[in-house]
Scaffold this motif. Structure first.
Motif, PDB file in Angstrom:
ATOM      1  N   SER A  47       0.672  -1.164   0.146  1.00  0.00           N
ATOM      2  CA  SER A  47       0.109   0.061  -0.091  1.00  0.00           C
ATOM      3  C   SER A  47       0.708   1.157  -0.136  1.00  0.00           C
ATOM      4  O   SER A  47       0.244   2.422  -0.134  1.00  0.00           O
ATOM      5  CB  SER A  47      -0.998   0.068   1.241  1.00  0.00           C
ATOM      6  OG  SER A  47      -0.167   0.064   2.235  1.00  0.00           O
ATOM      7  N   VAL A  48       1.950   1.286   0.067  1.00  0.00           N
ATOM      8  CA  VAL A  48       2.960   2.639   0.267  1.00  0.00           C
ATOM      9  C   VAL A  48       3.197   3.078  -1.276  1.00  0.00           C
ATOM     10  O   VAL A  48       3.657   2.231  -1.972  1.00  0.00           O
ATOM     11  CB  VAL A  48       4.198   2.311   0.929  1.00  0.00           C
ATOM     12  CG1 VAL A  48       5.255   3.252   0.741  1.00  0.00           C
ATOM     13  CG2 VAL A  48       4.091   1.817   2.404  1.00  0.00           C
ATOM     14  N   ASP A  49       3.137   4.203  -1.158  1.00  0.00           N
ATOM     15  CA  ASP A  49       3.198   4.823  -2.759  1.00  0.00           C
ATOM     16  C   ASP A  49       4.492   5.536  -2.566  1.00  0.00           C
ATOM     17  O   ASP A  49       4.144   6.736  -1.967  1.00  0.00           O
ATOM     18  CB  ASP A  49       1.921   5.596  -3.167  1.00  0.00           C
ATOM     19  CG  ASP A  49       2.092   6.469  -4.330  1.00  0.00           C
ATOM     20  OD1 ASP A  49       3.231   6.081  -4.998  1.00  0.00           O
ATOM     21  OD2 ASP A  49       1.260   7.382  -4.541  1.00  0.00           O
ATOM     22  N   LEU A  50       5.568   5.307  -2.679  1.00  0.00           N
ATOM     23  CA  LEU A  50       6.643   5.771  -2.196  1.00  0.00           C
ATOM     24  C   LEU A  50       7.043   7.215  -2.799  1.00  0.00           C
ATOM     25  O   LEU A  50       7.328   8.107  -2.083  1.00  0.00           O
ATOM     26  CB  LEU A  50       7.899   4.818  -2.578  1.00  0.00           C
ATOM     27  CG  LEU A  50       9.284   5.280  -2.193  1.00  0.00           C
ATOM     28  CD1 LEU A  50       9.107   5.688  -0.619  1.00  0.00           C
ATOM     29  CD2 LEU A  50      10.362   4.362  -2.363  1.00  0.00           C
ATOM     30  N   PRO A  51       6.550   7.438  -4.063  1.00  0.00           N
ATOM     31  CA  PRO A  51       6.702   8.971  -4.680  1.00  0.00           C
ATOM     32  C   PRO A  51       5.976   9.736  -4.076  1.00  0.00           C
ATOM     33  O   PRO A  51       6.182  10.912  -3.699  1.00  0.00           O
ATOM     34  CB  PRO A  51       6.385   8.754  -6.276  1.00  0.00           C
ATOM     35  CG  PRO A  51       6.628   7.439  -6.414  1.00  0.00           C
ATOM     36  CD  PRO A  51       6.419   6.561  -5.055  1.00  0.00           C
ATOM     37  N   ARG A  52       4.764   9.654  -3.532  1.00  0.00           N
ATOM     38  CA  ARG A  52       3.735  10.348  -2.845  1.00  0.00           C
ATOM     39  C   ARG A  52       4.467  10.716  -1.343  1.00  0.00           C
ATOM     40  O   ARG A  52       4.236  11.819  -0.668  1.00  0.00           O
ATOM     41  CB  ARG A  52       2.351   9.831  -2.574  1.00  0.00           C
ATOM     42  CG  ARG A  52       1.502  10.660  -1.951  1.00  0.00           C
ATOM     43  CD  ARG A  52      -0.026  10.201  -2.123  1.00  0.00           C
ATOM     44  NE  ARG A  52      -0.591  10.393  -3.223  1.00  0.00           N
ATOM     45  CZ  ARG A  52      -1.683   9.844  -3.544  1.00  0.00           C
ATOM     46  NH1 ARG A  52      -2.090   8.997  -2.770  1.00  0.00           N
ATOM     47  NH2 ARG A  52      -2.231   9.938  -4.824  1.00  0.00           N
ATOM     48  N   LEU A  53       4.778   9.464  -0.791  1.00  0.00           N
ATOM     49  CA  LEU A  53       5.267   9.653   0.579  1.00  0.00           C
ATOM     50  C   LEU A  53       6.603  10.438   0.557  1.00  0.00           C
ATOM     51  O   LEU A  53       6.906  11.425   1.381  1.00  0.00           O
ATOM     52  CB  LEU A  53       5.762   8.421   1.085  1.00  0.00           C
ATOM     53  CG  LEU A  53       6.310   8.119   2.499  1.00  0.00           C
ATOM     54  CD1 LEU A  53       5.252   8.536   3.376  1.00  0.00           C
ATOM     55  CD2 LEU A  53       6.720   6.576   2.767  1.00  0.00           C
TER      56      LEU A  53
END
Length: 94
Positions: A47-53
């Motif tokens: 579930s992690v959206d790395l670019p958004r994080l």
């Protein structure tokens, strides 16, 4: 996986170790391990959206050219100290 160069802030060591795997079995060993450790790990992985994080990381520019954990920690602490100096303390919840 023993290659320390594969570990980054964006890729935790566990995820780096699991990256080449096609399938990962997260199985409990009794005592609720699968619920308390395995399930959150699976949810975090998918579930992690790395670019958004990373876009929300206010100190990303300060840690881009770091070498090692200690340097990262020192720069994050300096960032937090600057915030304390500029933000008015408020009670939580506010």
């Amino acid at each position: 996986m023993t290659d320390a160069a594969a570990y980054t802030l964006a890729v935790p060591p566990l995820f780096a170790a699991l990256a080449p795997a096609r399938d990962v079995l997260i199985a409990g060993a009794g005592g609720g391990f699968d619920v308390y450790a395995g399930l959150p790990l699976a949810l975090a992985h998918f579930s992690v959206d790395l670019p958004r994080l990373a876009a929300r990381c206010l100190y990303l520019d300060r840690i881009e050219n770091t070498i090692g954990r200690r340097q990262v920690v020192t720069r994050i602490e300096a960032f937090r100290d600057e915030l304390r100096a500029t933000r008015v303390p408020r009670a939580y919840p506010h």
